[in-house]
Design an enzyme around this catalytic site. Structure first.
Site, mmCIF file in Angstrom:
data_model
loop_
_atom_site.group_PDB
_atom_site.id
_atom_site.type_symbol
_atom_site.label_atom_id
_atom_site.label_comp_id
_atom_site.label_asym_id
_atom_site.label_seq_id
_atom_site.Cartn_x
_atom_site.Cartn_y
_atom_site.Cartn_z
ATOM 1 N N HIS A 96 0.865 -1.177 0.000
ATOM 2 C CA HIS A 96 0.000 0.000 0.000
ATOM 3 C C HIS A 96 0.900 1.225 0.000
ATOM 4 C CE1 HIS A 96 -3.658 -2.319 0.835
ATOM 5 N NE2 HIS A 96 -2.942 -3.006 1.706
ATOM 6 N N HIS A 115 15.681 9.779 2.046
ATOM 7 C CA HIS A 115 17.135 9.822 2.022
ATOM 8 C C HIS A 115 17.637 10.573 3.247
ATOM 9 C CE1 HIS A 115 15.791 13.500 -0.037
ATOM 10 N NE2 HIS A 115 16.867 14.062 0.458
ATOM 11 N N HIS A 117 20.816 13.085 5.269
ATOM 12 C CA HIS A 117 21.900 14.060 5.222
ATOM 13 C C HIS A 117 22.652 13.993 6.549
ATOM 14 C CE1 HIS A 117 20.400 16.101 1.542
ATOM 15 N NE2 HIS A 117 19.211 15.765 2.025
ATOM 16 N N HIS A 140 14.794 12.993 5.029
ATOM 17 C CA HIS A 140 13.756 13.628 4.217
ATOM 18 C C HIS A 140 12.891 12.556 3.566
ATOM 19 C CE1 HIS A 140 16.451 17.438 3.593
ATOM 20 N NE2 HIS A 140 15.912 17.377 4.804
ATOM 21 N N THR A 222 16.732 20.680 -1.750
ATOM 22 C CA THR A 222 18.024 21.163 -1.253
ATOM 23 C C THR A 222 19.184 20.703 -2.118
ATOM 24 O OG1 THR A 222 18.308 19.268 0.229
ATOM 25 C CG2 THR A 222 17.136 21.195 1.106
#
Length: 333
Positions: A96, A115, A117, A140, A222
């Site tokens: 889902h 991902h 940072h 993020h 970013t």
């Protein structure tokens, strides 16, 4: 319905190449952030860029809806984890598709992937700062507005993308979500490496307990092309992870097998943008106030009616008294 993250589109949206030959920007050196616009990513020099430093004394309290997170507690069927020379990307295959609704967003958004940072040590790493403070790790979760049928179209619309940002801080207890990701991180230490994780964490395992307290502002991706199409939600409460879990990200290598020392963009000027804050306690007070007013109105209604009835009765009694007095006076005349 499965939702793998398409590699080509992911490369477009995140502005990061999946192979060395395609990558023309870095986080340092001659192709670092100050040169991104010169490399052809013109939006990187615009005035609605991310990340930013959030100043808690200048944020504006706002009545924002609570977020609705659907299927965030479901573990994906699998996850593909990639070292793209500048970071670690996770693409999900889900039974889902996780969805984000409400939260005063511009519609419904589906999760594309997530991902991380990080920095050279535990004192730096996050892209967004809070009152000048940097966290060692920031995640993020990239989400696409479902009214657009491709990420390409979403990057061309002001309401195209939403990103949920999570800060991590060093603590004594390991984070269960990062524990599940650890085997994959160990297998993608070399730049360009990719591996399939058969038992990935649910998104909720990587997120704070308090999802109601968050900051909100309009910004950009970013990384190149720095598209200014992102509605940012940054959760106030950080997630705790051990120092060893933080350090594992720093074992990844990038160009010329050098460790990825940092992959965060420096904070950008706000250029007059307002940052909003949703605080659940304030929301509760706002929701209770109309109810109390209604109760007061309801309570005052019968009281006013009773007062009016008593006044009418007194007037009738006074009229009757005046009539009796008039009759008595007439008899004496």
């Amino acid at each position: 319905m499965s939702s793998p993250w398409p590699g080509a589109l992911a490369g477009l949206v995140l502005g990061v190449a999946l192979c060395l030959a395609e990558q023309d920007w870095t986080y340092e050196g001659s192709n670092g952030p100050s040169q991104w616009s010169r490399l052809g990513y013109k939006e990187c020099d615009h005035h609605q860029q991310s990340p930013i430093d959030i100043h808690s004394k200048s944020v504006q309290q706002k009545h924002l809806q609570p977020l609705e997170l659907h299927f965030f507690d479901h573990a994906p069927l699998s996850a593909n984890v990639t070292n793209n020379y500048v970071g670690a990307l996770v693409a999900l295959t889900s039974g889902h598709v996780p969805l984000v609704r409400a939260g005063s967003l511009y519609g419904e958004y589906s999760v594309v992937g997530f991902h991380f940072h990080w920095g050279e040590n535990d004192t730096v790493g996050s892209e967004h700062h809070l009152d000048g403070h940097s966290y060692p790790l920031e995640m993020h979760i990239l989400c696409q507005n479902t009214k657009y049928d491709s990420l390409t179209k979403a990057t061309q619309r002001p309401d195209g993308l939403a990103v949920l940002a999570v800060w991590f801080e060093v603590g004594p207890s390991p984070n269960s979500g990062l524990m599940r990701l650890s085997p994959a991180l160990d297998r993608i230490r070399a730049g360009g490496a990719s591996t399939l994780l058969s038992e990935p964490p649910s998104l909720l395992e990587l997120m704070p307990n308090d999802l109601g307290h968050f900051y909100r502002y309009e910004g950009s991706l970013t990384t190149p092309g720095c598209y200014e199409v992102v509605t940012w939600t940054i959760f106030k409460q950080p997630v705790q992870a051990t120092e060893q879990q933080m350090a594992r990200f720093r074992t990844l290598t990038g160009l010329r097998s050098r460790p990825i020392g940092h992959n965060y963009r420096l904070v950008q000027l706000p250029y007059g943008r307002q940052v909003f804050e949703r605080r659940p306690l304030d929301e509760a007070a706002l929701e209770m106030k109309p109810q109390r007013d209604g109760q007061e109105a309801a309570a005052s209604g019968p009281q006013s009616s009773a007062t009016a009835a008593v006044a009418s009765l007194l007037l009738l009694q006074l009229a009757a008294t005046l009539t009796t007095l008039s009759a008595a006076v007439a008899l004496t005349l």
